[in-house]
Design a protein around this motif. Structure first.
Motif, mmCIF file in Angstrom:
data_model
loop_
_atom_site.group_PDB
_atom_site.id
_atom_site.type_symbol
_atom_site.label_atom_id
_atom_site.label_comp_id
_atom_site.label_asym_id
_atom_site.label_seq_id
_atom_site.Cartn_x
_atom_site.Cartn_y
_atom_site.Cartn_z
ATOM 1 N N ARG A 171 52.542 55.331 27.071
ATOM 2 C CA ARG A 171 53.612 54.602 27.767
ATOM 3 C C ARG A 171 54.056 53.436 26.886
ATOM 4 O O ARG A 171 53.641 52.299 27.115
ATOM 5 C CB ARG A 171 53.114 54.076 29.121
ATOM 6 N N PRO A 172 54.893 53.752 25.897
ATOM 7 C CA PRO A 172 55.340 52.694 24.973
ATOM 8 C C PRO A 172 56.004 51.539 25.725
ATOM 9 O O PRO A 172 56.739 51.758 26.703
ATOM 10 C CB PRO A 172 56.342 53.412 24.072
ATOM 11 N N GLY A 173 55.724 50.335 25.285
ATOM 12 C CA GLY A 173 56.379 49.160 25.832
ATOM 13 C C GLY A 173 55.819 48.666 27.155
ATOM 14 O O GLY A 173 56.376 47.747 27.751
ATOM 15 N N THR A 174 54.732 49.256 27.630
ATOM 16 C CA THR A 174 54.171 48.840 28.914
ATOM 17 C C THR A 174 52.861 48.082 28.700
ATOM 18 O O THR A 174 52.266 48.127 27.629
ATOM 19 C CB THR A 174 53.882 50.047 29.822
ATOM 20 N N ASP A 175 52.436 47.387 29.747
ATOM 21 C CA ASP A 175 51.159 46.670 29.724
ATOM 22 C C ASP A 175 50.418 46.970 31.021
ATOM 23 O O ASP A 175 50.591 46.300 32.044
ATOM 24 C CB ASP A 175 51.402 45.172 29.565
ATOM 25 N N ILE A 176 49.611 48.001 30.982
ATOM 26 C CA ILE A 176 48.967 48.521 32.201
ATOM 27 C C ILE A 176 48.061 47.498 32.872
ATOM 28 O O ILE A 176 47.938 47.481 34.101
ATOM 29 C CB ILE A 176 48.192 49.836 31.877
ATOM 30 N N VAL A 177 47.446 46.609 32.104
ATOM 31 C CA VAL A 177 46.531 45.648 32.741
ATOM 32 C C VAL A 177 47.307 44.634 33.582
ATOM 33 O O VAL A 177 46.812 44.142 34.595
ATOM 34 C CB VAL A 177 45.598 44.937 31.730
ATOM 35 N N ALA A 178 48.536 44.328 33.164
ATOM 36 C CA ALA A 178 49.369 43.421 33.958
ATOM 37 C C ALA A 178 49.993 44.149 35.146
ATOM 38 O O ALA A 178 50.128 43.594 36.238
ATOM 39 C CB ALA A 178 50.461 42.818 33.077
ATOM 40 N N GLU A 179 50.363 45.415 34.931
ATOM 41 C CA GLU A 179 51.050 46.173 35.976
ATOM 42 C C GLU A 179 50.120 46.592 37.104
ATOM 43 O O GLU A 179 50.539 46.672 38.262
ATOM 44 C CB GLU A 179 51.686 47.431 35.365
ATOM 45 N N ARG A 180 48.889 46.888 36.771
ATOM 46 C CA ARG A 180 47.963 47.406 37.790
ATOM 47 C C ARG A 180 46.648 46.629 37.740
ATOM 48 O O ARG A 180 45.639 47.118 37.227
ATOM 49 C CB ARG A 180 47.746 48.908 37.571
ATOM 50 N N PRO A 181 46.642 45.415 38.301
ATOM 51 C CA PRO A 181 45.462 44.548 38.173
ATOM 52 C C PRO A 181 44.322 44.862 39.144
ATOM 53 O O PRO A 181 43.223 44.340 38.983
ATOM 54 C CB PRO A 181 46.035 43.150 38.451
ATOM 55 N N LYS A 182 44.558 45.708 40.134
ATOM 56 C CA LYS A 182 43.568 45.840 41.207
ATOM 57 C C LYS A 182 42.389 46.745 40.852
ATOM 58 O O LYS A 182 42.504 47.674 40.058
ATOM 59 C CB LYS A 182 44.248 46.382 42.472
ATOM 60 N N SER A 183 41.292 46.489 41.543
ATOM 61 C CA SER A 183 40.106 47.330 41.444
ATOM 62 C C SER A 183 40.399 48.728 41.962
ATOM 63 O O SER A 183 41.006 48.880 43.025
ATOM 64 C CB SER A 183 38.971 46.713 42.268
ATOM 65 N N VAL A 184 39.949 49.738 41.253
ATOM 66 C CA VAL A 184 40.086 51.102 41.758
ATOM 67 C C VAL A 184 38.982 51.424 42.769
ATOM 68 O O VAL A 184 39.033 52.450 43.437
ATOM 69 C CB VAL A 184 40.079 52.149 40.624
ATOM 70 N N ALA A 185 37.998 50.533 42.892
ATOM 71 C CA ALA A 185 36.907 50.744 43.847
ATOM 72 C C ALA A 185 37.219 50.092 45.189
ATOM 73 O O ALA A 185 37.026 50.700 46.242
ATOM 74 C CB ALA A 185 35.602 50.209 43.288
ATOM 75 N N SER A 186 37.716 48.856 45.165
ATOM 76 C CA SER A 186 37.888 48.089 46.399
ATOM 77 C C SER A 186 39.344 47.756 46.694
ATOM 78 O O SER A 186 39.654 47.273 47.787
ATOM 79 C CB SER A 186 37.103 46.778 46.302
ATOM 80 N N GLY A 187 40.240 47.974 45.737
ATOM 81 C CA GLY A 187 41.634 47.608 45.939
ATOM 82 C C GLY A 187 41.914 46.125 45.791
ATOM 83 O O GLY A 187 43.034 45.678 45.973
ATOM 84 N N ARG A 188 40.866 45.340 45.461
ATOM 85 C CA ARG A 188 41.039 43.901 45.330
ATOM 86 C C ARG A 188 41.341 43.515 43.889
ATOM 87 O O ARG A 188 41.013 44.248 42.956
ATOM 88 C CB ARG A 188 39.771 43.173 45.784
ATOM 89 N N THR A 189 41.947 42.346 43.747
ATOM 90 C CA THR A 189 42.079 41.797 42.407
ATOM 91 C C THR A 189 40.856 40.925 42.135
ATOM 92 O O THR A 189 40.132 40.514 43.047
ATOM 93 C CB THR A 189 43.345 40.920 42.253
ATOM 94 N N LEU A 190 40.646 40.637 40.868
ATOM 95 C CA LEU A 190 39.519 39.772 40.490
ATOM 96 C C LEU A 190 39.674 38.406 41.142
ATOM 97 O O LEU A 190 38.696 37.803 41.598
ATOM 98 C CB LEU A 190 39.472 39.650 38.965
ATOM 99 N N GLU A 191 40.897 37.917 41.240
ATOM 100 C CA GLU A 191 41.146 36.599 41.808
ATOM 101 C C GLU A 191 40.764 36.559 43.294
ATOM 102 O O GLU A 191 40.315 35.536 43.807
ATOM 103 C CB GLU A 191 42.623 36.222 41.622
ATOM 104 N N GLU A 192 40.940 37.680 43.992
ATOM 105 C CA GLU A 192 40.630 37.712 45.422
ATOM 106 C C GLU A 192 39.122 37.653 45.688
ATOM 107 O O GLU A 192 38.702 37.370 46.803
ATOM 108 C CB GLU A 192 41.196 38.994 46.051
ATOM 109 N N LEU A 193 38.328 37.928 44.691
ATOM 110 C CA LEU A 193 36.889 37.928 44.884
ATOM 111 C C LEU A 193 36.313 36.526 44.788
ATOM 112 O O LEU A 193 35.194 36.286 45.217
ATOM 113 C CB LEU A 193 36.207 38.805 43.831
ATOM 114 N N SER A 194 37.055 35.589 44.222
ATOM 115 C CA SER A 194 36.487 34.253 43.982
ATOM 116 C C SER A 194 36.571 33.392 45.229
ATOM 117 O O SER A 194 37.235 33.726 46.187
ATOM 118 C CB SER A 194 37.197 33.588 42.816
#
Ligand code: MN
Length: 182
Positions: free
Chosen positions: A159-182
């Motif tokens: 996927r040229p020109g994309t940044d998957i870590v920015a586009e899809r930040p959520k956990s695939v296990a819990s659906g949470r973001t890292l920020e929501e865990l703090s």
């Protein structure tokens, strides 16, 4: 050259393994029992980074990837190899860690794994929820903390020109973001 404990464990495995055995045919999809699991964790430590872990021979070969993986073949991401981790880390999600992606991978290339890693060039195919298709790990600097580049190969999953870590930040296990865990 000084070697870290994790590498020597891998080396012991390499020494024991019979490389005269025929590797899996290239291009043939391995059966489920031959599939190897992988995980990418988003980890907030002193510096935010991603941990790429590839299951092999009962351990998780591991790299810390400061900027995380990408599906853009034009972008090379630095990956610092760290000690092998125990298999339980595949499942771990906690206060500072989410399971950002996971799935199985196929060991590719002409050289059998883990010898390919010992030689400093390994190609593999990821079957994750976010990361898919061919990747390469290329060692650029050996030593106590070997530096590698993690590169997406050019294929249908690129996927040229994309940044998957920015586009899809959520956990695939819990659906949470890292920020929501703090
Ligand atoms: Mn980490």
């Amino acid at each position: 050259m000084p070697r870290k404990a994790g590498a020597s464990r891998l080396e012991r495995y390499v020494a024991k393994r019979d490389f005269t055995q025929t590797p899996e045919p290239r291009g043939k999809k391995p059966s489920a029992k031959n599939g190897h699991r992988f995980v990418v964790q988003r980890h907030r430590a002193s510096h935010l980074h991603y941990d790429l872990r590839l299951e092999m021979d009962g351990v998780l070969a591991s790299w810390a990837v400061p900027k995380g993986p990408t599906l853009d073949p034009a972008v090379k991401r630095m990956a610092i190899q760290v000690d092998d981790h125990g298999m339980a880390h595949n499942e771990y999600e906690g206060d500072t860690v989410i399971i950002w992606d996971r799935g199985t991978y196929e060991q590719g290339g002409r050289v059998a794994w883990p010898e390919a890693l010992e030689r400093g060039h390994a190609v593999f195919v990821l079957h994750g929820e976010k990361l898919r298709g061919g990747f390469a790990l290329q060692r650029t600097r050996p030593g106590a903390k070997p530096q590698w580049l993690l590169i997406k190969r050019k294929d249908d999953e690129a996927r040229p020109g994309t940044d998957i870590v920015a586009e899809r930040p959520k956990s695939v296990a819990s659906g949470r973001t890292l920020e929501e865990l703090s």
